[in-house]
Design a protein around this motif. Structure first.
Motif, mmCIF file in Angstrom:
data_model
loop_
_atom_site.group_PDB
_atom_site.id
_atom_site.type_symbol
_atom_site.label_atom_id
_atom_site.label_comp_id
_atom_site.label_asym_id
_atom_site.label_seq_id
_atom_site.Cartn_x
_atom_site.Cartn_y
_atom_site.Cartn_z
ATOM 1 N N GLU A 38 0.672 0.862 6.175
ATOM 2 C CA GLU A 38 1.298 1.338 4.951
ATOM 3 C C GLU A 38 1.959 0.188 4.213
ATOM 4 O O GLU A 38 2.179 -0.896 4.768
ATOM 5 C CB GLU A 38 2.323 2.428 5.256
ATOM 6 N N PHE A 39 2.271 0.409 2.950
ATOM 7 C CA PHE A 39 2.987 -0.587 2.160
ATOM 8 C C PHE A 39 3.782 0.142 1.081
ATOM 9 O O PHE A 39 3.538 1.314 0.788
ATOM 10 C CB PHE A 39 2.037 -1.626 1.536
ATOM 11 N N THR A 40 4.737 -0.563 0.491
ATOM 12 C CA THR A 40 5.642 0.032 -0.485
ATOM 13 C C THR A 40 5.674 -0.801 -1.746
ATOM 14 O O THR A 40 5.635 -2.039 -1.700
ATOM 15 C CB THR A 40 7.065 0.142 0.098
ATOM 16 N N LEU A 41 5.752 -0.137 -2.885
ATOM 17 C CA LEU A 41 5.918 -0.812 -4.163
ATOM 18 C C LEU A 41 6.746 0.078 -5.083
ATOM 19 O O LEU A 41 7.245 1.122 -4.658
ATOM 20 C CB LEU A 41 4.576 -1.151 -4.792
ATOM 21 N N ALA A 42 6.886 -0.315 -6.338
ATOM 22 C CA ALA A 42 7.744 0.430 -7.253
ATOM 23 C C ALA A 42 7.112 0.546 -8.626
ATOM 24 O O ALA A 42 6.554 -0.419 -9.154
ATOM 25 C CB ALA A 42 9.112 -0.266 -7.382
ATOM 26 N N ASN A 43 7.176 1.764 -9.163
ATOM 27 C CA ASN A 43 6.945 2.048 -10.587
ATOM 28 C C ASN A 43 5.507 1.944 -11.090
ATOM 29 O O ASN A 43 5.216 2.477 -12.158
ATOM 30 C CB ASN A 43 7.832 1.145 -11.470
ATOM 31 N N GLU A 44 4.623 1.279 -10.381
ATOM 32 C CA GLU A 44 3.240 1.152 -10.834
ATOM 33 C C GLU A 44 2.303 1.479 -9.686
ATOM 34 O O GLU A 44 2.213 0.740 -8.712
ATOM 35 C CB GLU A 44 2.973 -0.254 -11.377
ATOM 36 N N PRO A 118 -11.946 1.640 -10.105
ATOM 37 C CA PRO A 118 -13.156 1.850 -9.311
ATOM 38 C C PRO A 118 -12.851 1.598 -7.831
ATOM 39 O O PRO A 118 -12.005 0.744 -7.507
ATOM 40 C CB PRO A 118 -14.137 0.822 -9.874
ATOM 41 N N PRO A 119 -13.494 2.326 -6.914
ATOM 42 C CA PRO A 119 -13.124 2.234 -5.494
ATOM 43 C C PRO A 119 -13.055 0.823 -4.930
ATOM 44 O O PRO A 119 -12.111 0.493 -4.195
ATOM 45 C CB PRO A 119 -14.211 3.072 -4.809
ATOM 46 N N ALA A 120 -14.017 -0.023 -5.244
ATOM 47 C CA ALA A 120 -13.993 -1.383 -4.704
ATOM 48 C C ALA A 120 -12.800 -2.168 -5.244
ATOM 49 O O ALA A 120 -12.159 -2.938 -4.512
ATOM 50 C CB ALA A 120 -15.297 -2.109 -5.040
ATOM 51 N N GLN A 121 -12.495 -1.978 -6.516
ATOM 52 C CA GLN A 121 -11.352 -2.668 -7.119
ATOM 53 C C GLN A 121 -10.060 -2.163 -6.512
ATOM 54 O O GLN A 121 -9.141 -2.949 -6.233
ATOM 55 C CB GLN A 121 -11.355 -2.442 -8.630
ATOM 56 N N TYR A 122 -9.974 -0.847 -6.274
ATOM 57 C CA TYR A 122 -8.772 -0.301 -5.631
ATOM 58 C C TYR A 122 -8.618 -0.874 -4.230
ATOM 59 O O TYR A 122 -7.509 -1.254 -3.820
ATOM 60 C CB TYR A 122 -8.833 1.218 -5.560
ATOM 61 N N ALA A 123 -9.708 -0.941 -3.467
ATOM 62 C CA ALA A 123 -9.632 -1.450 -2.099
ATOM 63 C C ALA A 123 -9.127 -2.886 -2.075
ATOM 64 O O ALA A 123 -8.317 -3.254 -1.212
ATOM 65 C CB ALA A 123 -11.002 -1.350 -1.429
ATOM 66 N N ALA A 124 -9.574 -3.706 -3.017
ATOM 67 C CA ALA A 124 -9.111 -5.097 -3.088
ATOM 68 C C ALA A 124 -7.631 -5.147 -3.426
ATOM 69 O O ALA A 124 -6.875 -5.953 -2.861
ATOM 70 C CB ALA A 124 -9.935 -5.868 -4.118
ATOM 71 N N TRP A 125 -7.198 -4.292 -4.365
ATOM 72 C CA TRP A 125 -5.781 -4.254 -4.730
ATOM 73 C C TRP A 125 -4.937 -3.841 -3.542
ATOM 74 O O TRP A 125 -3.910 -4.463 -3.244
ATOM 75 C CB TRP A 125 -5.582 -3.272 -5.892
ATOM 76 N N ALA A 126 -5.342 -2.777 -2.827
ATOM 77 C CA ALA A 126 -4.562 -2.290 -1.689
ATOM 78 C C ALA A 126 -4.484 -3.342 -0.588
ATOM 79 O O ALA A 126 -3.433 -3.530 0.046
ATOM 80 C CB ALA A 126 -5.166 -0.995 -1.159
ATOM 81 N N ALA A 127 -5.589 -4.045 -0.342
ATOM 82 C CA ALA A 127 -5.580 -5.093 0.678
ATOM 83 C C ALA A 127 -4.583 -6.191 0.328
ATOM 84 O O ALA A 127 -3.867 -6.710 1.199
ATOM 85 C CB ALA A 127 -6.982 -5.681 0.834
ATOM 86 N N GLN A 128 -4.505 -6.548 -0.955
ATOM 87 C CA GLN A 128 -3.537 -7.557 -1.390
ATOM 88 C C GLN A 128 -2.106 -7.057 -1.235
ATOM 89 O O GLN A 128 -1.211 -7.790 -0.812
ATOM 90 C CB GLN A 128 -3.818 -7.954 -2.835
#
Length: 230
Positions: A38-44, A118-128
Motif C-alpha cells: 500500500e501507499f499514501t498520498l494527498a489530494n490527487e 490507461p491501465p499500463a499508465q496507471y500501473a507505472a504511476w502506482a509503481a512509482q
C-alpha cells in the motif's frame, strides 16, 4: 436511471482506496493490490480506466462530503461512521472532486482530482508511488533535505525514505508529481510552494499549517529538494 445503473456496477477485481477528509485536505491510502504494498498520498488520485474502484470514506474531524460529479453522486463522510462509494471511469481524463458539505472556513478550497489513466499508465504511476523518495544527488538538495528534517516539517509530514514520519499533514513522498498543492488551491510550482512554506495562512486563511521562516539560502535549498520528490 443513472442511480440504478451505478447501484448495479460490478465490483469484481476492484481497486480499493481509503480516503479521509480533514480540514481542509484529503488523504488517500491505496490498499495492497495484487500483493503490491500500500501507499499514501494527498489530494490527487489516479485510477485505471475501466476498472471498478471502491473508496472507503472517513472523516477525521467534522462532516465532509465526497463528490466527483462526473463519476458519481455525493456521499457524506461522518466522523465515526465509515461508508463506501463505488464508481468506474470509462474514459481517460481528469475529473475534479470537491467537498460538498460546509466543513469550516476553507470548505470552498477543499478540492481534489481523479486522473483516469490507461491501465499500463496507471500501473507505472502506482509503481512509482510505492517507491521511497529519491536520495539527493547534489549538495544543495542534500542540504534542503536536512533543512526539512531539522524543522517542524518532519514532525507533521512523512517523506518515505527519510526520517520524516509526521502524520498531521499530507504525505509528501512524491510531492513534485502532483499538479496542485493545498488541496487544489495552488498550482504546484516553486513560487507557490515558497509562499506556502513561509506564510500559508495568507494563501489559505484558516489552515492549521504554521508558517516557517527560513534564511533565503535554506529556503532555496529546501525548494530544490522538494522538487526532486517525483
Amino acid at each position: 436511471m443513472t442511480d440504478r445503473a451505478l447501484s448495479r456496477l460490478p465490483v469484481d477485481d476492484s481497486l480499493r482506496i481509503e480516503m479521509t477528509g480533514y480540514q481542509w485536505w484529503w488523504e488517500a491510502k491505496y490498499l495492497s493490490d495484487a500483493n503490491a504494498p500500500e501507499f499514501t498520498l494527498a489530494n490527487e488520485l489516479h485510477v485505471p480506466v475501466g476498472r471498478p474502484v471502491i473508496i472507503s470514506l472517513k472523516a477525521a474531524d467534522v462532516i465532509h462530503t465526497f463528490w466527483v460529479p462526473n463519476l458519481h453522486g455525493k456521499k457524506d463522510m461522518i466522523p465515526g461512521r465509515d461508508t463506501t462509494i463505488e464508481f468506474r471511469a470509462d474514459k481517460a481524463g481528469v475529473y475534479r472532486g470537491q467537498c460538498a458539505e460546509f466543513c469550516g472556513y476553507e470548505h470552498a478550497l477543499m478540492a481534489f482530482t481523479i486522473s483516469a489513466d490507461p491501465p499500463a499508465q496507471y500501473a507505472a504511476w502506482a509503481a512509482q508511488q510505492r517507491q521511497p523518495a529519491a536520495k539527493p544527488v547534489d549538495a544543495l538538495a542534500l542540504h534542503g533535505r536536512d533543512v526539512f528534517i531539522s524543522q517542524d516539517c518532519a514532525r507533521c509530514h512523512t517523506v518515505r525514505g527519510t526520517d520524516a514520519t509526521g502524520t498531521i499533514g499530507p504525505d509528501l513522498t512524491h510531492l513534485a508529481s502532483r499538479q496542485f498543492i493545498a488541496a487544489g488551491t495552488l498550482a504546484n510550482n516553486r513560487g507557490n510552494l515558497a509562499g506556502w512554506i513561509v506564510d500559508p495562512r495568507t494563501l489559505k486563511p484558516g489552515t492549521i499549517m504554521p508558517g516557517t521562516r527560513l534564511p533565503p539560502a535554506d529556503l532555496q535549498a529546501l525548494l530544490v529538494w522538494l522538487e526532486t520528490l517525483k
